[in-house]
Design an enzyme around this catalytic site. Structure first.
Site, mmCIF file in Angstrom:
data_model
loop_
_atom_site.group_PDB
_atom_site.id
_atom_site.type_symbol
_atom_site.label_atom_id
_atom_site.label_comp_id
_atom_site.label_asym_id
_atom_site.label_seq_id
_atom_site.Cartn_x
_atom_site.Cartn_y
_atom_site.Cartn_z
ATOM 1 N N ASP A 1 42.082 -29.526 2.893
ATOM 2 C CA ASP A 1 40.611 -29.598 2.776
ATOM 3 C C ASP A 1 40.005 -28.201 2.607
ATOM 4 O OD1 ASP A 1 39.714 -32.539 3.702
ATOM 5 O OD2 ASP A 1 41.482 -31.885 4.823
ATOM 6 N N ARG B 1 0.843 -1.206 0.000
ATOM 7 C CA ARG B 1 0.000 0.000 0.000
ATOM 8 C C ARG B 1 0.866 1.239 0.000
ATOM 9 N NH1 ARG B 1 -5.515 -1.168 1.248
ATOM 10 N NH2 ARG B 1 -5.922 1.008 0.783
ATOM 11 N N GLY C 1 -0.601 -0.278 10.415
ATOM 12 C CA GLY C 1 0.680 0.052 11.021
ATOM 13 C C GLY C 1 1.744 0.485 10.028
ATOM 14 N N ARG D 1 -9.888 -6.651 5.727
ATOM 15 C CA ARG D 1 -9.906 -7.842 4.859
ATOM 16 C C ARG D 1 -11.250 -8.596 4.905
ATOM 17 N NH1 ARG D 1 -4.070 -9.475 7.386
ATOM 18 N NH2 ARG D 1 -3.202 -7.446 6.996
ATOM 19 N N LEU E 1 1.805 -1.241 17.175
ATOM 20 C CA LEU E 1 2.047 0.187 17.387
ATOM 21 C C LEU E 1 1.052 0.802 18.353
ATOM 22 C CD1 LEU E 1 2.908 1.240 13.734
ATOM 23 C CD2 LEU E 1 4.439 0.516 15.556
ATOM 24 N N VAL E 2 -0.101 0.154 18.508
ATOM 25 C CA VAL E 2 -1.115 0.707 19.411
ATOM 26 C C VAL E 2 -0.539 0.823 20.823
ATOM 27 C CG1 VAL E 2 -3.350 0.226 20.486
ATOM 28 C CG2 VAL E 2 -3.072 -0.036 18.021
ATOM 29 N N ALA E 3 0.169 -0.223 21.253
ATOM 30 C CA ALA E 3 0.770 -0.205 22.596
ATOM 31 C C ALA E 3 1.706 0.992 22.734
ATOM 32 C CB ALA E 3 1.532 -1.503 22.837
ATOM 33 N N TYR F 1 -3.833 -10.538 -3.210
ATOM 34 C CA TYR F 1 -4.002 -9.878 -1.914
ATOM 35 C C TYR F 1 -4.904 -10.697 -0.975
ATOM 36 C CZ TYR F 1 -4.942 -6.321 1.584
ATOM 37 O OH TYR F 1 -5.067 -5.662 2.782
ATOM 38 N N ASP G 1 46.927 -25.193 2.272
ATOM 39 C CA ASP G 1 46.041 -26.001 3.116
ATOM 40 C C ASP G 1 45.427 -27.085 2.212
ATOM 41 O OD1 ASP G 1 44.077 -26.756 5.084
ATOM 42 O OD2 ASP G 1 42.639 -25.518 3.984
HETATM 43 P P1 ADQ Z 1 -1.061 -3.718 11.963
HETATM 44 O O1 ADQ Z 1 -1.450 -5.142 12.011
HETATM 45 O O2 ADQ Z 1 -1.919 -2.847 11.140
HETATM 46 O O3 ADQ Z 1 0.438 -3.526 11.461
HETATM 47 P P2 ADQ Z 1 -0.471 -2.111 14.462
HETATM 48 O O4 ADQ Z 1 0.978 -2.144 14.610
HETATM 49 O O5 ADQ Z 1 -1.159 -2.230 15.743
HETATM 50 O O6 ADQ Z 1 -1.057 -3.261 13.530
HETATM 51 O O7 ADQ Z 1 -0.864 -0.744 13.788
HETATM 52 C C1 ADQ Z 1 -2.171 -0.310 13.703
HETATM 53 C C2 ADQ Z 1 -2.221 1.197 13.337
HETATM 54 O O8 ADQ Z 1 -3.531 1.476 12.902
HETATM 55 C C3 ADQ Z 1 -1.917 2.091 14.521
HETATM 56 O O9 ADQ Z 1 -1.145 3.186 14.118
HETATM 57 C C4 ADQ Z 1 -3.293 2.536 15.005
HETATM 58 O O10 ADQ Z 1 -3.328 3.841 15.498
HETATM 59 C C5 ADQ Z 1 -4.145 2.435 13.757
HETATM 60 N N1 ADQ Z 1 -5.495 1.927 14.138
HETATM 61 C C6 ADQ Z 1 -5.813 0.732 14.572
HETATM 62 N N2 ADQ Z 1 -7.134 0.655 14.860
HETATM 63 C C7 ADQ Z 1 -7.646 1.843 14.587
HETATM 64 C C8 ADQ Z 1 -8.979 2.414 14.652
HETATM 65 N N3 ADQ Z 1 -10.044 1.741 15.082
HETATM 66 N N4 ADQ Z 1 -9.120 3.663 14.265
HETATM 67 C C9 ADQ Z 1 -8.060 4.342 13.829
HETATM 68 N N5 ADQ Z 1 -6.831 3.902 13.746
HETATM 69 C C10 ADQ Z 1 -6.608 2.657 14.109
HETATM 70 C C11 ADQ Z 1 1.494 -4.366 10.979
HETATM 71 C C12 ADQ Z 1 1.892 -5.509 11.896
HETATM 72 C C13 ADQ Z 1 2.239 -4.965 13.268
HETATM 73 C C14 ADQ Z 1 3.343 -3.933 13.161
HETATM 74 C C15 ADQ Z 1 3.002 -2.894 12.111
HETATM 75 C C16 ADQ Z 1 4.180 -1.968 11.844
HETATM 76 O O11 ADQ Z 1 0.844 -6.460 11.987
HETATM 77 O O12 ADQ Z 1 2.647 -6.005 14.129
HETATM 78 O O13 ADQ Z 1 3.484 -3.272 14.403
HETATM 79 O O14 ADQ Z 1 2.636 -3.482 10.880
HETATM 80 O O15 ADQ Z 1 5.318 -2.682 11.531
#
Ligand code: ADQ
Length: 738
Positions: free
Chosen positions: A509, A17, A37, A320, A385-387, A94, A507
């Site tokens: 071998d 993407r 993410g 998806r 990334l949410v964490a 995809y 050498d």
């Molecule tokens: P993702 O599976 O998409 O990424 P994640 O890392 O959690 O998962 O990223 C999600 C992103 O989407 C975050 O920036 C979050 O803010 C946004 N998002 C999620 N839910 C949302 C909602 N309801 N509304 C708005 N925004 C939302 C993949 C991998 C991950 C890895 C990332 C980056 O699966 O493990 O961390 O790529 O490498």
């Protein structure tokens, strides 16, 4: 290829993407930020304005005019070069191969995997299509950074077309254990596709380890400190935990519109006097949403004192939806939320506020900031990334993160409350602990995590990755420089021709013969014997075979050649066939009694391996063993022996598929001293292939031609690819005097 831009180098980021997506609305085409993410990370890199992007814009134009319009707009205003993928291709590539095969397999959901030949073909086709678009705008000095599991064949396609180019690949999802990865019918093609890159990056060490072990098991390439040598190219495999744009998040939090939103929500929370629990996910089975809901249900069963005192805001972005497993998970989540709210809700309080939609970041951020607890509980996640977004938004260091131990991010955010998502008791207990946690404890945990996120943000991540690609290119260039090329070969031959007193140290071998499964099978063939005789007969040459083999074998194989022999890495020497063997030192052999049983245990534990007794050494060979097991056990044995023999004068060596113990002070360098010290040489040539030859290379004078017969870092001045190239070189030397 872009010939006009030859002189300028650029970074080309290729991902499935683009950072932006095209959507058709009633009032025309709209360009929006892409979800997920990876898109979040690309968006941040794009803001730095240093790269151009190649990827799918999420839209198939209805005609050429529309296509041109999209292209112009994306290229001129967003530095994005679109790859248009047809609806049919999207279906198979995809929704098919990437999301029905690779995604579930890499997240350990192997039972969800479909292995469809036609979808694999589509995957190959789309990777090819990406390559063609990339190639149009590429110049050889560009840096290509390919992202994620959708494009694992692309690095090799670029490498084939532009062999000298700099290519990095980063995987955003987990790389599974080799036991799981090997289930994929096209596993070798995928690994070979990736090995086209110079640098392969993962979020965690664990994924690096899994990848290296798959490469070893399936392609039989060993690694040395994460470096794999393929076709005379070093490929580095490393971990780069991805960060977020913490500073942007911090600035956004201070914006008046967001502050206003925060105030509005705060007022509501104060009136209701309820704590806020938050979760934010794409609706994906890997995110552990049903498991989390079951944990919340158990928490409610066990803690009636918390009823009506919290609200759980559960945000799920649709994802998806055309893949069956995703509609099933949606149904399951809907039912669970309904059940929990039905069981525990009461007038004026619903425990779970479930929103099945995407929220713009300026609406999401106030929620991160205000919530007391975040539940991030994936069953598997590359990083998550949410964490990180939750922790970074905690400007006052208050809040509790409940985090699944199987998320990649857990290796960085160890101060979170780590849980096993499959254990609902564990989850319920963590939730209770989180809601009851004192402010002091919250600060103690959040503060160091937050600091870490500001130090290692997404820019740090992107910069270190790109810098590392450049460093790997430098290492490769250095090694390339050491290749015995035509120019150096000519010089060597001309020096050889001019000289009268030549010392040739070879050498056996791996240098004169390729490795055989059993040590005794590497006997010299007729051609080699003839070659050695010819070299040795030249009165200007002094030929010495410097081997790790025992003296009996050398005697038997090469005893008639008029040359010197060094056996057992220098323990024994024989000046020429008329002389007797001489011991380098008076050596005792009592120690072997102690060591033999240890090595015998490994012979039993590693099928195919064997113990070889030498007069003053003992060796354990594992060339014939399962490569992964061999490597694992050999490292273990090597560490153990080093520890075990620490205060003795014995030395442990890890050679090419062999661990050998011998009396220290004995090495090939000392072994050739009787010749080297004669000091009359006007030409010295030394060839060797492994670690044990380094002792020899080290002590040679500067004028010597030292050559390692394999690619990689060495004390030798040059390298040659194989025993075949050694023989070719020696043949040329023989021809000089004919
Ligand atoms: P993702 O599976 O998409 O990424 P994640 O890392 O959690 O998962 O990223 C999600 C992103 O989407 C975050 O920036 C979050 O803010 C946004 N998002 C999620 N839910 C949302 C909602 N309801 N509304 C708005 N925004 C939302 C993949 C991998 C991950 C890895 C990332 C980056 O699966 O493990 O961390 O790529 O490498």
């Amino acid at each position: 290829m872009d010939k006009n831009k030859k002189s300028r180098s650029k970074i080309i980021i290729v991902s499935n993407r683009l950072p932006v997506t095209i959507n058709k609305k009633k009032d025309g085409l709209k360009i929006q930020q892409s979800p997920g993410g990876l898109a979040t990370c690309l968006d941040s890199i794009q803001e730095e304005g240093k790269a151009i992007f190649v990827g799918w814009p999420g839209y198939w134009p209805s005609n050429d005019k529309e296509k041109k319009f999209i292209e112009n707009n994306l290229i001129n205003h967003h530095q994005c070069y679109p790859v248009f993928i047809s609806p049919a291709e999207i279906g198979k590539y995809y929704y098919g191969f990437t999301n029905r095969t690779l995604w579930p397999l890499f997240h350990y959901f192997s039972t969800y995997c479909a292995y469809e030949e036609s979808e694999w073909e589509a995957y190959k086709g789309v990777n090819q299509k990406f390559f063609q678009e990339v190639f149009k705008i590429a110049s050889p000095q560009d840096i290509f950074w390919v992202h994620d599991y959708h494009l694992m064949l692309l690095p090799s396609l670029i490498r084939e077309a532009l062999p000298q180019s700099s290519i990095g690949f980063f995987l955003h999802i987990p790389f599974p254990s080799s036991e799981v990865f090997r289930m994929l019918p096209w596993r070798k093609e995928i690994l070979e596709g990736l090995l086209g890159a110079d640098l392969i990056g993962f979020h965690t060490y664990e994924y690096v380890r899994h990848f290296l072990s798959s490469v070893l098991r399936l392609l039989e390439y060993e690694h040395e400190f994460g470096a794999i040598h393929v076709d005379n190219r070093i490929i580095k495999v490393e971990n780069f935990p991805m960060g977020i744009d913490s500073l942007r998040l911090e600035k956004l939090l201070q914006q008046p519109s967001i502050q206003k939103e925060i105030k509005k929500l705060e007022k509501k929370i104060w009136t209701e006097k309820r704590k806020i629990i938050l979760s934010v996910d794409r609706l994906d089975y890997s995110k552990g949403i049903p498991q989390r809901l079951k944990g919340v249900e158990l928490f409610l069963e066990k803690n009636s004192n918390w009823h009506d005192r919290f609200t759980y805001i559960m945000l799920c972005v649709p994802s998806r939806t055309k893949v069956r497993q995703y509609s099933l998970i949606k149904e399951e989540v809907d039912q669970l939320v309904g059940r929990i709210n039905g069981r525990f809700g009461r007038p004026g309080w619903i425990p779970i506020h479930y929103m099945y939609r995407s929220l713009p970041f300026d609406k999401l951020l106030p929620l991160y900031y205000l919530s007391d607890v975040a539940l991030v509980t994936p069953l598997r996640d590359g990083m998550n990334l949410v964490a990180k977004e939750f922790v970074a938004s905690k400007r006052d260091n208050r809040g509790v993160l409940v985090l699944s131990e199987t998320a990649g991010v857990a290796s960085e955010l160890g101060e979170a409350l780590l849980v096993n998502v499959n254990n609902k008791e564990d989850l319920a207990a963590a939730l209770t602990k989180a809601l009851d946690m004192s402010e002091k404890e919250q600060i103690r945990r959040i503060e160091p995590m937050r600091k870490r996120l500001f130090e290692n943000d997404v820019f740090h991540w992107a910069r270190s990755f790109v810098e590392r690609i450049k460093e790997v290119k430098k290492i490769q260039a250095q090694c390339e420089h050491q290749k015995l090329n035509e120019k150096w070969k000519k010089k060597l031959i001309s020096d050889f021709r001019k000289s009268k007193n030549r010392l040739l140290l070879l050498d056996y071998d791996g240098t004169l013969v390729t490795f055989a499964i059993k040590p005794e099978q590497a006997k010299p063939d007729v051609g080699l014997k003839r070659l050695l005789y010819s070299l040795a007969r030249d009165p200007h040459n002094n030929l010495v075979i410097v081997s790790g083999r025992d003296r009996r074998t050398l005697e038997q194989w090469l005893g008639k050649v008029p040359c010197g022999l060094v056996a057992e890495h220098g323990a024994w020497i024989k000046k020429d066939p008329r002389h007797e063997w001489e011991k380098q030192k008076r050596l005792s052999n009592d120690w072997k009694k102690q060591l033999r049983p240890i090595l015998k245990v490994y012979e039993v534990r590693v099928p195919g391996s064997l113990v070889e007794e030498k007069e003053y050494g003992i060796a354990w060979h594992y060339r014939k063993a399962n490569p992964e097991l061999g490597q694992l056990r050999s490292s273990e044995l090597f560490d153990y022996l080093n520890e075990f023999l620490a205060n003795t004068d014995l030395q442990v060596m890890h050679g090419n598929k062999v661990i050998e113990v011998r009396v220290s002070g004995i090495n090939k360098g000392n072994g050739v001293m009787p010749w080297l010290s004669e000091n009359k040489w006007d030409f010295i040539l030394a060839l060797g292939d492994d670690w044990t030859d380094e002792d020899l290379f080290k002590i040679l004078p500067k004028m010597a031609y030292s050559i390692k017969v394999s690619y990689g870092p060495s004390e030798a001045r040059f390298y040659l690819e194989s025993p075949q190239s050694t023989r070719n070189l020696l043949r040329e030397l023989v021809r000089i005097h004919k």
